[in-house]
Design an enzyme around this catalytic site. Structure first.
Site, PDB file in Angstrom:
ATOM      1  CB  CYS A   2      -0.853   0.039   1.262  1.00  0.00           C
ATOM      2  SG  CYS A   2      -1.833  -1.442   1.482  1.00  0.00           S
ATOM      3  NE  ARG A  27       4.274   1.472  -1.479  1.00  0.00           N
ATOM      4  CZ  ARG A  27       5.398   0.797  -1.356  1.00  0.00           C
ATOM      5  NH1 ARG A  27       6.390   1.040  -2.183  1.00  0.00           N
ATOM      6  NH2 ARG A  27       5.550  -0.110  -0.427  1.00  0.00           N
ATOM      7  CD1 TRP A  75      -2.964  -4.688  -4.793  1.00  0.00           C
ATOM      8  CD2 TRP A  75      -2.360  -5.981  -3.070  1.00  0.00           C
ATOM      9  NE1 TRP A  75      -2.871  -5.979  -5.238  1.00  0.00           N
ATOM     10  CE2 TRP A  75      -2.503  -6.787  -4.213  1.00  0.00           C
ATOM     11  CE3 TRP A  75      -1.987  -6.586  -1.875  1.00  0.00           C
ATOM     12  CZ2 TRP A  75      -2.288  -8.158  -4.193  1.00  0.00           C
ATOM     13  CZ3 TRP A  75      -1.772  -7.954  -1.842  1.00  0.00           C
ATOM     14  CH2 TRP A  75      -1.917  -8.731  -3.006  1.00  0.00           C
ATOM     15  CG  ASN A 101       2.917  -0.886   2.918  1.00  0.00           C
ATOM     16  OD1 ASN A 101       2.321  -1.848   2.454  1.00  0.00           O
ATOM     17  ND2 ASN A 101       4.133  -0.534   2.532  1.00  0.00           N
ATOM     18  N   GLY A 102       1.310  -3.251   5.099  1.00  0.00           N
ATOM     19  CA  GLY A 102       1.877  -4.512   5.575  1.00  0.00           C
ATOM     20  C   GLY A 102       0.778  -5.420   6.092  1.00  0.00           C
ATOM     21  CD  GLU A 488       9.073  -9.521 -18.893  1.00  0.00           C
ATOM     22  OE1 GLU A 488       8.876 -10.373 -18.014  1.00  0.00           O
ATOM     23  OE2 GLU A 488       8.830  -8.315 -18.727  1.00  0.00           O
ATOM     24  CE  LYS A 492       5.624  -6.993 -18.438  1.00  0.00           C
ATOM     25  NZ  LYS A 492       6.800  -7.085 -17.639  1.00  0.00           N
ATOM     26  CD  GLU A 495       2.586  -7.334 -15.700  1.00  0.00           C
ATOM     27  OE1 GLU A 495       2.444  -7.225 -14.481  1.00  0.00           O
ATOM     28  OE2 GLU A 495       3.709  -7.291 -16.249  1.00  0.00           O
ATOM     29  CG  HIS A 511       7.193 -32.268 -26.115  1.00  0.00           C
ATOM     30  ND1 HIS A 511       7.420 -33.588 -26.413  1.00  0.00           N
ATOM     31  CD2 HIS A 511       8.306 -31.601 -26.521  1.00  0.00           C
ATOM     32  CE1 HIS A 511       8.615 -33.723 -26.954  1.00  0.00           C
ATOM     33  NE2 HIS A 511       9.175 -32.519 -27.040  1.00  0.00           N
ATOM     34  CE  LYS A 610       7.205  -1.124 -10.958  1.00  0.00           C
ATOM     35  NZ  LYS A 610       7.241  -1.814 -12.252  1.00  0.00           N
TER      36      LYS A 610
END
Ligand code: M6R
Length: 615
Positions: A2, A27, A75, A101-102, A488, A492, A495, A511, A610
Site C-alpha cells: 500500500c 503500490r 491493495w 502498509n503490511g 516475459e 506482459k 498482466e 509436446h 508494483k
C-alpha cells in the site's frame, strides 16, 4: 503493498497528501483514504476506488483544511476493498488514527482479546486491530503515544510501515517500520512521511529511510528522534540527499508511464553501464564485483532468486553465465526457494534480483540463503531498498523510478547489469577469449542505439495489436536466450490486457501446446537470425501447417520468416546472448497497444501492485 503519506508542518496537508497518494498509487489502488486534523478534530474521508475518486469525494463532502494529515492508497489483504476497510482507521475512543502498509499476522488472537476487553470493530482489517491494541496499551499503562506504539508493536507479528496520530498530541506523528519501506522527508519546520520519496521531492531533497525495527517520533519544531522498537536504544539519524527529480516521476507527455518507460530504455541502459563499461579500453568495473571477485571466481555455483519479470531476467542470466563463465547456475522463484530446504554448499553465491528491492518473497529467500551461509549479491533498482540493504554486496541498475506496474526498463537494465557481471567474470577467468570479450563489450555499448531502432516498430506493433486484441488466448515461443523473452512477452500481455498468454520454449510446442493451435490462435515467435534460427523456422512451419496466426520478431532484412508469418516486427542484428535486450522491446509495445485498445488500465492493471510486499 500500500502507499502511505503523512505531513506535519506549516502547509496545507490535504493537497500534499492527495498528490503524494497519486504518486504512490502504483503500490495499490483499490481504495484510498485521508485524515486531516484541525481544531474541529480529525476529519476522515475514505472510499473504495482510486485516489481520484477519493479526491472528488473529499472535495464535495468536507473542507479538509489543516496542517497535519495522513493518507493511504490500498491493495487489499484483509477485507475486501470498500469504504470501511480503507485506511485511516480510528480507534474506539476516536482519539487515535493509523495508516498501515503490511500485514499483522497475529491479528486474530489480538482481536479476540480486545473484543473480550470491550473493543468493537467495524472493518475486517488487521490494521483496525493494531490501532485498538495501541489504544488499549496506552490506556492500561497510561503511556505516551510513542511508548504505547512501541509496546504494541512488540506484541505483533508481521510487517508494517505505520503512521499513528493522537488528537491529544496535535504536533506529533509516530512512525515505525518492519519489512515495509518508510521515508521521512525533512524540510524547514516540516516533515513528510511516505512509502518512498516521490511524494515530497519538490519540497525537500533531505530524507531519512527508517531501517527495519526502527520507530521515530516526528514532532514539529523538534529534531527527529529515532529509536529501536525492541529496546530503547536511540539511533543517529542518517540524512540522505535524494537523487530524484520531478521529471523522472511524471509522464512527460506520454499517455502512460509504461509507454514512457519503454521509450526510456535507450537512455537508462546507457545509464546502467555508464562508468562501468569502457568498451574501447576493454574495461568493465563494478565495485560490488571487484570487491568480491575472488568469491565469485571460486564459487562452485550461482543460484539466482527473484519473482516475476526479475525472474525472467534471471533466466536470461543463467544462459549468459553458463556460456560466458562456465559456471553452473540455477534460477529459482524466491517464493519456492524460501519454503523448501534448499541445498547451499560452501562457496555458493546467491544473486537476488528485484526492481523494487521490497518484494517480500525475495527478501525472505535472501534471509534464508544468508542463514545457510551463502554470500548474497543483490541486483536492485531502488536505491536504499530493503533488499539492497539486506544483501552482502550488489550492483544497482540505473533505470530510474519505474511507475507502470508492468516492468519494462527494469528488465532490460537488469539484463545489462547481469551481462556486465558475466563479462567481468569471464574476463577474470579467461573463459572468453580477448577478441570475444572485446566483441561483446563493443556490442553491449551499441545496444542503446539498437534499442532506439527497435522502438521504430511502434507503428507496426499498433497494426498487429489491432489484429490480436480480441484473441482470448495467445502463445509466445522462443528458444535459447529468447525463451525467457517468450515468458516475459506472455507475462506482459496477460498482466495488462487480461488476455490469457503462455510462453514456451519453441521446441516444447509439440509436446502439448500444439493442440491449441488453430486459425484463432495468435502465436508470437521470437526468431532472430542468431541462435537456433533454423529450428525456430521449423517450428513456425508447424504452426503454419495448423493455420495458427504467426507474429514473428525477426532480424532486420529477414526474408524466410517474413514469407511464413502473418506479421513481422524487425529488430537490428546483434550477438545471440544480447538479443533479449532487443527482441523484448517490440513485445512490450505490442502488449501496451493491445491493452490500450482493450481500454485496460495500462499503468494500474487490476488486482496487481508494483511492489509485492506481502507473501
Ligand atoms: O520489484 P521486483 O522486481 O522484485 O518485482 C517482482 C515482480 O513482482 C514483478 O516483476 C512483476 O512480475 C511485474 N509486475 C511484471 O511486470
Amino acid at each position: 503493498m500500500c502507499g502511505i503519506v503523512g505531513y506535519i508542518g506549516h502547509r496545507e496537508a490535504y493537497p500534499i497528501i492527495i498528490k503524494g497518494l497519486q504518486r504512490l498509487e502504483y503500490r495499490g489502488y483499490d481504495s484510498a483514504g485521508v485524515m486531516v486534523y484541525n481544531e474541529d478534530g480529525m476529519l476522515v474521508c475514505k472510499t473504495k476506488g482510486k485516489v481520484a475518486d477519493l479526491a472528488s469525494k473529499c472535495e464535495s463532502e468536507l473542507n479538509l483544511v489543516g496542517n497535519l494529515g495522513m493518507g493511504h492508497t490500498r491493495w487489499a489483504t484483509h477485507g475486501v476493498p470498500n469504504d470501511v476497510n480503507s485506511h485511516p482507521h480510528v480507534s474506539n475512543s476516536g482519539n487515535l488514527s493509523i495508516i498501515h502498509n503490511g500485514i499483522i499476522e497475529n491479528y486474530e488472537p489480538l482481536k479476540i482479546e480486545l473484543i473480550k476487553r470491550g473493543y468493537t470493530f467495524t472493518s475486517d482489517t488487521d490494521t483496525e486491530v493494531l490501532i485498538n491494541l495501541i489504544e488499549d496499551v496506552q490506556k492500561t499503562d497510561n503511556l505516551k503515544l510513542g511508548k504505547a506504539v512501541q509496546v504494541a508493536l512488540n506484541q505483533v507479528v508481521g510487517a508494517y510501515a505505520i503512521v499513528v496520530f493522537d488528537v491529544r498530541k496535535p504536533n506529533e506523528l509516530v512512525v515505525a517500520r518492519l519489512g515495509s519501506p518508510l521515508a521521512i522527508g525533512i524540510g524547514e519546520n516540516e516533515y513528510f512521511i511516505a512509502s518512498d520519496a516521490t511524494p515530497f521531492i519538490e519540497y525537500t531533497s533531505n530524507a531519512i529511510y527508517l531501517e527495519d525495527e526502527e520507530m521515530a517520533i516526528v514532532r514539529l519544531h523538534k529534531p527527529l528522534k529515532i529509536r529501536k522498537i525492541k529496546d530503547d536504544t536511540y539511533v543517529d539519524p542518517y540524512i540522505q540527499e535524494l537523487q530524484l527529480n520531478l521529471e523522472q516521476i511524471e509522464k512527460s507527455g506520454y499517455d502512460h508511464f509504461m509507454l514512457k518507460e519503454i521509450y526510456e530504455q535507450p537512455s537508462v541502459i546507457k545509464d546502467t553501464y555508464r562508468g562501468r563499461l569502457l568498451a574501447d579500453q576493454g574495461i568493465i568495473r563494478m565495485a560490488g564485483i571487484e570487491d568480491n571477485l575472488e568469491k565469485f571466481l571460486q564459487a562452485p555455483r550461482i543460484i539466482i532468486i527473484a519473482c516475476g519479470t526479475s525472474w525472467h531476467a534471471g533466466l536470461v542470466a543463467e544462459y549468459i553465465f553458463e556460456e560466458f563463465v562456465r559456471i553452473p547456475v540455477e534460477v529459482e522463484y524466491a517464493s519456492e526457494f524460501r519454503y523448501r530446504n534448499p541445498v547451499i554448499n560452501k562457496g555458493d553465491i546467491v544473486i537476488a534480483i528485484s526492481q523494487s528491492g521490497e518484494t517480500a518473497d525475495t527478501l525472505a529467500a535472501i534471509k534464508l540463503a544468508k542463514q545457510k551461509g551463502a554470500f548474497v549479491f543483490g541486483v536492485c533498482n531502488v536505491v536504499g531498498s530493503s533488499i539492497s540493504r539486506e544483501t552482502d554486496a550488489g550492483a544497482y541498475t540505473h533505470a530510474g523510478p519505474e511507475i507502470g506496474v508492468a516492468s519494462t526498463k527494469a528488465f532490460t537494465t537488469q539484463i545489462t547489469v547481469l551481462t556486465m557481471i558475466a563479462l567481468r567474470l569471464a574476463q577474470a577467468k579467461g573463459t572468453l577469449s580477448k577478441s570475444e570479450l572485446q566483441l561483446y563489450l563493443q556490442e553491449l555499448s551499441n545496444i542503446p542505439t539498437k534499442v532506439e531502432e527497435c522502438l521504430e516498430t511502434n507503428e507496426q506493433a499498433k497494426i498487429i495489436a489491432a489484429a490480436m486484441k480480441d484473441a482470448p488466448n495467445c502463445l509466445y515461443l522462443g528458444r535459447g536466450y529468447n525463451f525467457p523473452v517468450a515468458l516475459e512477452g506472455a507475462l506482459k500481455l496477460k498482466e495488462i490486457s487480461y488476455i490469457h498468454a503462455e510462453g514456451y520454449p519453441a521446441a516444447e510446442m509439440k509436446h502439448g501446446p500444439i493442440a491449441l493451435i488453430d486459425e484463432h490462435m495468435p502465436v508470437v515467435v521470437i526468431a532472430p537470425k542468431q541462435g537456433h534460427y533454423d529450428k525456430v523456422v521449423s517450428n513456425i512451419q508447424e504452426i503454419k501447417a495448423r493455420k495458427g496466426q504467426i507474429i514473428a520478431v525477426v532480424t532486420k532484412g529477414d526474408t524466410q520468416v517474413r514469407e511464413l508469418a502473418d506479421y513481422v516486427l524487425e529488430v537490428p542484428d546483434t550477438a545471440d546472448a544480447l538479443s533479449p535486450l532487443l527482441t523484448t522491446i517490440p513485445l512490450q509495445l505490442l502488449s501496451y497497444h493491445i491493452a490500450v485498445m482493450r481500454e485496460c488500465n495500462v499503468d494500474q492493471p487490476r488486482n496487481l501492485a508494483k511492489s509485492v510486499t506481502v507473501e
